[in-house]
Design an enzyme around this catalytic site. Sequence first.
Site, PDB file in Angstrom:
ATOM      1  CG  ASP A 137       3.763 -15.206  18.505  1.00  0.00           C
ATOM      2  OD1 ASP A 137       3.787 -14.700  16.910  1.00  0.00           O
ATOM      3  OD2 ASP A 137       3.298 -14.481  19.099  1.00  0.00           O
TER       4      ASP A 137
ATOM      5  CG  ASP B  82       0.398 -20.085  19.250  1.00  0.00           C
ATOM      6  OD1 ASP B  82       0.166 -18.891  19.559  1.00  0.00           O
ATOM      7  OD2 ASP B  82       1.610 -20.336  19.384  1.00  0.00           O
TER       8      ASP B  82
END
Length: 152
Positions: free
Chosen positions: A9, A7
Amino acid sequence: MKIVYIDMDDTLCDYKSAFEQARRLRPDIEYPQSQPSFFLNLSPLPNAIDAMQCFLADERYDPYILTAPSVKNPLCYTEKRLWVEKHLGFAYAERLIISPVKDLLVGDYLIDDYLEGKGQESFQGELIHFAGEHFKEWNAVMRYFGLTKAFK
């Protein structure tokens, strides 16, 4: 090779601090992440860049960035792509996947700061909860994957 999705963020870059700062500077804007350059200017998290280079160099892993878009900012698609090239190089720009539903992808691992909400809870591989109890930072993740030589 094991497929590893990572991922962006609050896993590779510091979304939370930027969001809070934008909220303080412009409390009148309901969605701070909707401002131009929000995603482009996110700071990398400590050791995240080194970790990504280790994954790419290790023949056991086939790493990809898997990030959900912010529909409040249509520029985020381009800005995330540019952030990846700026901090990780073109090799990772070719490994960037932007999808609002993460369980659509097939892989062995998903490293994410959320356990649910974008399909993480239904991902068929192993979910590594970044910033959770066992993987508080990148050093712990790298030890788990046997990539400790980059971190002294």
